[in-house]
Design an enzyme around this catalytic site. Structure first.
Site, PDB file in Angstrom:
ATOM      1  N   ASP A  32      21.236   1.685  37.220  1.00  0.00           N
ATOM      2  CA  ASP A  32      20.129   1.339  38.131  1.00  0.00           C
ATOM      3  C   ASP A  32      18.776   1.843  37.608  1.00  0.00           C
ATOM      4  OD1 ASP A  32      19.026   0.211  40.377  1.00  0.00           O
ATOM      5  OD2 ASP A  32      19.453   1.922  41.680  1.00  0.00           O
ATOM      6  N   ASN A  80      22.653  -8.805  45.036  1.00  0.00           N
ATOM      7  CA  ASN A  80      21.520  -9.052  44.136  1.00  0.00           C
ATOM      8  C   ASN A  80      21.018 -10.500  44.169  1.00  0.00           C
ATOM      9  OD1 ASN A  80      22.682  -6.643  41.661  1.00  0.00           O
ATOM     10  ND2 ASN A  80      21.092  -6.380  43.213  1.00  0.00           N
TER      11      ASN A  80
HETATM   12  C1  IPE Z   1      23.196  -1.662  42.400  1.00  0.00           C
HETATM   13  O1  IPE Z   1      21.836  -1.525  42.253  1.00  0.00           O
HETATM   14  C2  IPE Z   1      23.667  -2.873  41.672  1.00  0.00           C
HETATM   15  C3  IPE Z   1      23.575  -2.819  40.214  1.00  0.00           C
HETATM   16  C4  IPE Z   1      23.206  -1.803  39.496  1.00  0.00           C
HETATM   17  C5  IPE Z   1      23.971  -4.011  39.543  1.00  0.00           C
HETATM   18  P1  IPE Z   1      20.808  -2.111  43.332  1.00  0.00           P
HETATM   19  O2  IPE Z   1      19.457  -1.842  42.802  1.00  0.00           O
HETATM   20  O3  IPE Z   1      21.131  -3.537  43.618  1.00  0.00           O
HETATM   21  O4  IPE Z   1      21.149  -1.267  44.599  1.00  0.00           O
HETATM   22  P2  IPE Z   1      20.236  -0.846  45.832  1.00  0.00           P
HETATM   23  O5  IPE Z   1      19.587  -2.100  46.341  1.00  0.00           O
HETATM   24  O6  IPE Z   1      19.230   0.143  45.325  1.00  0.00           O
HETATM   25  O7  IPE Z   1      21.184  -0.220  46.803  1.00  0.00           O
HETATM   26  C1  IPE Z   2      19.618  -2.384  37.969  1.00  0.00           C
HETATM   27  O1  IPE Z   2      18.249  -2.186  37.962  1.00  0.00           O
HETATM   28  C2  IPE Z   2      20.021  -3.731  37.414  1.00  0.00           C
HETATM   29  C3  IPE Z   2      20.417  -4.714  38.425  1.00  0.00           C
HETATM   30  C4  IPE Z   2      20.594  -4.484  39.700  1.00  0.00           C
HETATM   31  C5  IPE Z   2      20.643  -6.045  37.956  1.00  0.00           C
HETATM   32  P1  IPE Z   2      17.334  -2.746  39.127  1.00  0.00           P
HETATM   33  O2  IPE Z   2      16.973  -4.154  38.792  1.00  0.00           O
HETATM   34  O3  IPE Z   2      17.989  -2.560  40.440  1.00  0.00           O
HETATM   35  O4  IPE Z   2      16.062  -1.842  38.999  1.00  0.00           O
HETATM   36  P2  IPE Z   2      15.329  -1.102  40.187  1.00  0.00           P
HETATM   37  O5  IPE Z   2      16.365  -0.316  40.927  1.00  0.00           O
HETATM   38  O6  IPE Z   2      14.713  -2.163  41.046  1.00  0.00           O
HETATM   39  O7  IPE Z   2      14.338  -0.221  39.535  1.00  0.00           O
HETATM   40 MG    MG Z   3      18.066  -1.014  41.722  1.00  0.00          MG
END
Ligand code: IPE
Ligand code: IPE
Ligand code: MG
Length: 267
Positions: A32, A80
């Site tokens: 993340d 997502n």
């Molecule tokens: C979890 O991260 C999903 C992945 C890393 C693919 P998110 O960014 O989607 O999770 P939340 O929204 O912070 O809980």
């Molecule tokens: C994790 O990074 C990757 C996916 C969820 C695909 P994020 O895209 O959630 O990045 P942040 O959490 O918004 O910084």
């Molecule tokens: Mg994230």
């Protein structure tokens, strides 16, 4: 994956601290922070996702060298899809592009790749490269890489419950046959032992619908480091931290066993 890096002093120090015999065999990672990493640098979020791919490649290499056997990484959750369609499309294209580019090396390294999640909504081209990659690497023995895409822990559990209900109503199994082992066998991760360690980058202290069943007794390590900045040093730190934990599984510390002699409990 094969590039030889000269170990830095810190890498060497941390490598020496690790008990090589107690490295977790299965590590799960919530990768993340890609978007925030990019935004902080004044870049589009997509740059964070691109950088995240090279970090994953490095962590696979490091895991293999440490004799960890399975990595399960969260790449795209069922939630997502609620992101702007431009980002979702970018990610889907990225999965396809990276898989095409890397699959021969993944195979050469004897890595078995598996995609975990509901693949049905993905475009044909991605589904096709996923199934050919899984087939190509099916018998590889060195390492298992599970990539969770369109994955949700709740959905996985509901799906398993549905399969069991179907088998039960058709008479294939009896309700009394349903136990943890049978339930486990209907999960997408069947055949793989639960992760000993979960790592989440970016400082968020939640599971975000990841491996709800499988993480029941995993040790959780959260670091503020954003995934694009994660590296071998941070990974070694997570393992060292894991090795300092007392995994009790509801029991008591082994050293305290002697205080449990019958005489201490008699009234
Ligand atoms: C979890 O991260 C999903 C992945 C890393 C693919 P998110 O960014 O989607 O999770 P939340 O929204 O912070 O809980
Ligand atoms: C994790 O990074 C990757 C996916 C969820 C695909 P994020 O895209 O959630 O990045 P942040 O959490 O918004 O910084
Ligand atoms: Mg994230």
């Amino acid at each position: 994956m094969r590039s030889q890096k000269i170990p830095t002093k810190e890498n060497l120090k941390l490598s020496n601290e690790i008990d090589k015999l107690r490295v977790p065999k299965h590590i799960a990672i919530i990768m993340d922070g890609n978007g925030r990493w990019a935004i902080r640098k004044g870049l589009p979020r997509s740059f964070g996702h691109n950088k995240g791919v090279s970090v994953l490649k490095n962590i696979i290499k490091v895991s293999k060298n440490l004799d960890c056997k399975v990595l399960t990484v969260y790449a795209f959750s069922t939630e997502n899809w609620t992101r702007p369609s431009k980002e979702v499309d970018f990610l889907i294209n990225l999965f396809e592009k990276v898989l095409k580019k890397e699959i021969s090396e993944i195979h050469q390294e004897s890595i078995k790749i598996k995609f975990i999640g509901d693949l049905s909504p993905f475009p044909k081209a991605l589904k096709s490269i996923i199934s050919s990659s899984e087939a190509l690497t099916e018998n590889n023995k060195n390492f298992i890489l599970n990539i969770c895409v369109n994955y949700g822990g709740r959905q996985e559990i509901v799906q398993a419950a549905k399969e069991i209900a179907i088998k039960s109503s058709s008479g294939e199994i009896k309700p009394s046959d349903i136990d943890e082992q049978l339930f486990n066998s209907e999960l997408l991760t069947h055949g793989i032992k639960d992760p000993e360690l979960l790592i989440r980058t970016s400082g968020e202290k939640r599971i975000s619908n990841f491996l709800l069943w499988q993480l029941a007794y995993s040790e959780i390590y959260i670091t503020d480091v954003m995934w694009p900045d994660f590296n071998e040093i941070e990974f070694l730190k997570a393992i060292i931290d894991y090795q300092s934990r007392d995994r009790r599984f509801g029991g008591i510390q082994s050293l305290q066993n002697e205080s449990c002699e019958d005489s201490n409990y008699s009234s």
